[in-house]
Design a protein around this motif. Structure first.
Motif, PDB file in Angstrom:
ATOM      1  N   PRO A 112      -5.721  42.372   8.995  1.00 52.37           N
ATOM      2  CA  PRO A 112      -5.831  43.701   9.622  1.00 52.37           C
ATOM      3  C   PRO A 112      -5.213  44.771   8.732  1.00 52.37           C
ATOM      4  CG  PRO A 112      -4.945  42.069  11.160  1.00 52.37           C
ATOM      5  CD  PRO A 112      -4.931  41.432   9.809  1.00 52.37           C
ATOM      6  N   SER A 113      -5.778  45.965   8.793  1.00 55.02           N
ATOM      7  CA  SER A 113      -5.237  47.087   8.031  1.00 55.02           C
ATOM      8  C   SER A 113      -4.310  47.919   8.902  1.00 55.02           C
ATOM      9  CB  SER A 113      -6.367  47.964   7.495  1.00 55.02           C
ATOM     10  OG  SER A 113      -7.111  48.519   8.567  1.00 55.02           O
ATOM     11  N   ILE A 114      -3.452  48.673   8.248  1.00 50.87           N
ATOM     12  CA  ILE A 114      -2.582  49.635   8.921  1.00 50.87           C
ATOM     13  C   ILE A 114      -3.096  51.024   8.585  1.00 50.87           C
ATOM     14  CG2 ILE A 114      -0.244  50.566   9.088  1.00 50.87           C
ATOM     15  CD1 ILE A 114       0.777  47.793   8.289  1.00 50.87           C
ATOM     16  N   SER A 115      -3.329  51.858   9.607  1.00 50.39           N
ATOM     17  CA  SER A 115      -3.859  53.196   9.395  1.00 50.39           C
ATOM     18  C   SER A 115      -2.755  54.232   9.319  1.00 50.39           C
ATOM     19  CB  SER A 115      -4.822  53.579  10.530  1.00 50.39           C
ATOM     20  OG  SER A 115      -6.030  52.866  10.440  1.00 50.39           O
ATOM     21  N   SER A 116      -2.977  55.221   8.460  1.00 41.23           N
ATOM     22  CA  SER A 116      -2.103  56.383   8.395  1.00 41.23           C
ATOM     23  C   SER A 116      -2.963  57.588   8.054  1.00 41.23           C
ATOM     24  CB  SER A 116      -0.992  56.195   7.355  1.00 41.23           C
ATOM     25  OG  SER A 116      -1.546  56.010   6.064  1.00 41.23           O
ATOM     26  N   TRP A 117      -2.406  58.785   8.242  1.00 43.38           N
ATOM     27  CA  TRP A 117      -3.132  60.015   7.942  1.00 43.38           C
ATOM     28  C   TRP A 117      -2.330  60.857   6.962  1.00 43.38           C
ATOM     29  CZ3 TRP A 117      -4.137  57.216  12.098  1.00 43.38           C
ATOM     30  CH2 TRP A 117      -5.477  57.120  12.539  1.00 43.38           C
ATOM     31  N   VAL A 118      -3.023  61.398   5.968  1.00 44.42           N
ATOM     32  CA  VAL A 118      -2.391  62.180   4.914  1.00 44.42           C
ATOM     33  C   VAL A 118      -3.050  63.557   4.866  1.00 44.42           C
ATOM     34  CG1 VAL A 118      -1.858  62.276   2.453  1.00 44.42           C
ATOM     35  CG2 VAL A 118      -1.990  60.056   3.596  1.00 44.42           C
ATOM     36  N   PRO A 119      -2.299  64.647   4.973  1.00 41.40           N
ATOM     37  CA  PRO A 119      -2.902  65.981   4.866  1.00 41.40           C
ATOM     38  C   PRO A 119      -3.287  66.293   3.420  1.00 41.40           C
ATOM     39  CG  PRO A 119      -0.523  66.163   5.130  1.00 41.40           C
ATOM     40  CD  PRO A 119      -0.852  64.714   5.264  1.00 41.40           C
TER      41      PRO A 119
ATOM     42  N   VAL B 171      -6.317  56.775   5.937  1.00 44.00           N
ATOM     43  CA  VAL B 171      -6.097  55.775   4.892  1.00 44.00           C
ATOM     44  C   VAL B 171      -5.788  54.430   5.539  1.00 44.00           C
ATOM     45  CG1 VAL B 171      -4.696  55.129   2.890  1.00 44.00           C
ATOM     46  CG2 VAL B 171      -5.203  57.542   3.325  1.00 44.00           C
ATOM     47  N   ARG B 172      -6.462  53.383   5.087  1.00 41.02           N
ATOM     48  CA  ARG B 172      -6.163  52.011   5.513  1.00 41.02           C
ATOM     49  C   ARG B 172      -5.381  51.304   4.406  1.00 41.02           C
ATOM     50  NH1 ARG B 172      -9.147  50.292   9.894  1.00 41.02           N
ATOM     51  NH2 ARG B 172     -10.834  51.699  10.512  1.00 41.02           N
ATOM     52  N   GLN B 173      -4.368  50.530   4.790  1.00 42.13           N
ATOM     53  CA  GLN B 173      -3.570  49.805   3.807  1.00 42.13           C
ATOM     54  C   GLN B 173      -3.420  48.360   4.219  1.00 42.13           C
ATOM     55  OE1 GLN B 173      -0.100  51.758   2.343  1.00 42.13           O
ATOM     56  NE2 GLN B 173       0.739  49.919   1.379  1.00 42.13           N
ATOM     57  N   TRP B 174      -3.439  47.493   3.207  1.00 50.02           N
ATOM     58  CA  TRP B 174      -3.293  46.055   3.415  1.00 50.02           C
ATOM     59  C   TRP B 174      -2.120  45.534   2.561  1.00 50.02           C
ATOM     60  CZ3 TRP B 174      -7.918  48.524   2.900  1.00 50.02           C
ATOM     61  CH2 TRP B 174      -8.892  48.322   3.888  1.00 50.02           C
TER      62      TRP B 174
ATOM     63  N   GLY C  62     -15.112  64.213   6.198  1.00 55.72           N
ATOM     64  CA  GLY C  62     -16.331  64.207   7.002  1.00 55.72           C
ATOM     65  C   GLY C  62     -16.902  62.834   7.275  1.00 55.72           C
ATOM     66  N   TYR C  63     -16.122  61.777   7.005  1.00 53.27           N
ATOM     67  CA  TYR C  63     -16.554  60.405   7.299  1.00 53.27           C
ATOM     68  C   TYR C  63     -15.456  59.670   8.051  1.00 53.27           C
ATOM     69  CZ  TYR C  63     -20.429  60.699   3.898  1.00 53.27           C
ATOM     70  OH  TYR C  63     -21.571  61.040   3.234  1.00 53.27           O
ATOM     71  N   GLY C  64     -15.853  58.685   8.846  1.00 53.06           N
ATOM     72  CA  GLY C  64     -14.878  57.842   9.519  1.00 53.06           C
ATOM     73  C   GLY C  64     -13.902  58.657  10.351  1.00 53.06           C
ATOM     74  N   LEU C  65     -12.617  58.392  10.157  1.00 51.23           N
ATOM     75  CA  LEU C  65     -11.574  59.046  10.934  1.00 51.23           C
ATOM     76  C   LEU C  65     -10.926  60.208  10.187  1.00 51.23           C
ATOM     77  CD1 LEU C  65      -9.866  55.892  12.513  1.00 51.23           C
ATOM     78  CD2 LEU C  65     -11.726  57.298  13.425  1.00 51.23           C
ATOM     79  N   THR C  66     -11.466  60.558   9.024  1.00 49.62           N
ATOM     80  CA  THR C  66     -11.002  61.745   8.309  1.00 49.62           C
ATOM     81  C   THR C  66     -11.697  62.978   8.866  1.00 49.62           C
ATOM     82  OG1 THR C  66     -10.449  60.577   6.271  1.00 49.62           O
ATOM     83  CG2 THR C  66     -10.972  62.912   6.049  1.00 49.62           C
ATOM     84  N   GLU C  67     -10.960  64.074   8.948  1.00 45.32           N
ATOM     85  CA  GLU C  67     -11.513  65.302   9.504  1.00 45.32           C
ATOM     86  C   GLU C  67     -12.693  65.807   8.677  1.00 45.32           C
ATOM     87  OE1 GLU C  67      -7.722  67.511  11.596  1.00 45.32           O
ATOM     88  OE2 GLU C  67      -8.150  67.924   9.498  1.00 45.32           O
TER      89      GLU C  67
ATOM     90  N   LEU D 111     -18.637  46.060  12.398  1.00 43.65           N
ATOM     91  CA  LEU D 111     -18.807  47.322  11.683  1.00 43.65           C
ATOM     92  C   LEU D 111     -19.189  48.467  12.618  1.00 43.65           C
ATOM     93  CD1 LEU D 111     -20.692  46.222   8.442  1.00 43.65           C
ATOM     94  CD2 LEU D 111     -18.445  47.314   8.530  1.00 43.65           C
ATOM     95  N   ALA D 112     -19.996  48.148  13.616  1.00 35.75           N
ATOM     96  CA  ALA D 112     -20.447  49.193  14.549  1.00 35.75           C
ATOM     97  C   ALA D 112     -19.271  49.893  15.213  1.00 35.75           C
ATOM     98  CB  ALA D 112     -21.362  48.584  15.606  1.00 35.75           C
ATOM     99  N   GLN D 113     -18.196  49.154  15.470  1.00 33.31           N
ATOM    100  CA  GLN D 113     -17.015  49.728  16.119  1.00 33.31           C
ATOM    101  C   GLN D 113     -16.276  50.704  15.208  1.00 33.31           C
ATOM    102  OE1 GLN D 113     -16.244  48.834  19.349  1.00 33.31           O
ATOM    103  NE2 GLN D 113     -17.947  47.397  19.454  1.00 33.31           N
ATOM    104  N   HIS D 114     -16.506  50.587  13.898  1.00 32.19           N
ATOM    105  CA  HIS D 114     -15.817  51.447  12.926  1.00 32.19           C
ATOM    106  C   HIS D 114     -16.746  52.490  12.325  1.00 32.19           C
ATOM    107  CE1 HIS D 114     -12.200  48.903  12.925  1.00 32.19           C
ATOM    108  NE2 HIS D 114     -13.056  47.904  13.074  1.00 32.19           N
ATOM    109  N   TRP D 115     -18.019  52.251  12.422  1.00 34.64           N
ATOM    110  CA  TRP D 115     -19.031  53.143  11.851  1.00 34.64           C
ATOM    111  C   TRP D 115     -19.437  54.225  12.839  1.00 34.64           C
ATOM    112  CZ3 TRP D 115     -24.755  53.373  11.305  1.00 34.64           C
ATOM    113  CH2 TRP D 115     -25.154  53.857  10.047  1.00 34.64           C
TER     114      TRP D 115
END
Length: 305
Positions: free
Chosen positions: A7-14, A22-25, A72-77, A197-201
């Protein structure tokens, strides 16, 4: 559904007016060379999950590994824009590296559009990259100056269509519909991977309709022509070893239908000072979905050598 091993850990960077996801493993040593993964057009960072699961434990534990969603993709603004500009991807990548790995050399991987971005970035910032992997980032057909007026007119027409809602992305009644769309686009994609993938796409709205996590403005053509000679000049400044990975299906030929060929791409790669070409069997454009084990082993060998 596909069972994630790492599993990845999510974080957000301005970054440059956007909150970047950002996903990190892994739990690597601070001194290790980071590995940064850039996804392609109308894709998301989670697209690399199957490849991450196929890496050896030793490889994952010896370095930071991140993948991010482009603006403009995924969880990025998505910025307030009606079209996207290729140089912004390079600027976002530069800002991301300055924020997360200031002054540090990295290993960089890009797929499709992301492959085009990382190749250009490596030529503009050769001192930042230790090793580079370009997965099916072929570039575009060469253009002629006479095409410029028509291209600009097409851009204006597409902006008008966007304002009128004519370029909105299709919605789906359920995640199953999204998975079916993914499998239609890539017949090699298995049901369990498509469901994951559908859950993330895509994500559901308040009414239960599933929306693709990609700004429709990404579909608007760039008004400026692609200049192959500028690309070659940039390639010539890449200072690190480059691995160019391609699939046996020849997705370039299937997409461009003779307007641009794999042989032309290989000719362009001769401008890269240190490059090797590798092929993955029984795979199409989405190599990281079709053959994640082969791709993971290929990257491990190249990045560890």
């Amino acid at each position: 559904m596909y069972q994630v091993l790492r599993p990845s850990i999510s974080s957000w960077v301005p970054l440059r007016g956007c909150q970047y996801h950002v996903r990190q493993w892994g739990t690597p040593a601070a001194s290790a060379t980071p590995l940064v993964l850039a996804h392609g057009w109308m894709d998301v960072a989670a697209s690399y999950q199957f490849m991450l699961d196929a890496f050896s434990e030793a490889f994952v534990q010896q370095r930071p590994i991140i993948a991010f969603d482009w603006r403009g993709y995924g969880l990025t603004e998505a910025p307030a824009t009606d079209s996207y500009w290729f140089p912004d991807y390079l600027a976002d990548l530069d800002a991301l590296l300055d924020t997360l790995y200031p002054g540090q050399t990295i290993d960089l991987v890009g797929h499709s559009m992301g492959g085009n971005v990382v190749m250009m970035y490596a030529g503009a910032r050769p001192e930042r990259i230790r090793r580079l992997v370009n997965i099916e980032g072929f570039g575009m057909p060469a253009t002629r100056p006479s095409q410029a007026p028509g291209r600009m007119g097409q851009w204006l027409d597409e902006l008008k269509a966007t304002r009128q809602g004519d370029k909105d992305l299709k919605t789906y009644a359920s995640a199953d519909g999204v998975a079916a769309r993914l499998m239609k686009t890539n017949p090699r994609l298995s049901q369990d991977k498509a469901d994951w993938l559908a859950q993330h796409w895509a994500q559901p709205d308040a009414k239960g309709q599933w929306h693709i996590l990609g700004d429709a403005a990404h579909k608007v053509i760039n008004p400026y022509l692609y200049h192959a000679e500028e690309t070659l000049a940039t390639y010539s400044r890449i200072g690190c070893p480059v691995l160019a990975v391609e699939a046996t299906d020849d997705s370039l030929g299937l997409w461009w239908k003779g307007k641009y060929t794999l042989d032309e791409y290989h000719e362009r790669l001769k401008s890269v000072p240190q490059v090797q070409i590798a092929r993955i069997e029984n795979a199409g454009h989405m190599l990281q979905h079709d053959q994640p084990e082969q791709l993971a082993q290929m990257l491990e060998n190249f990045l560890s050598s």
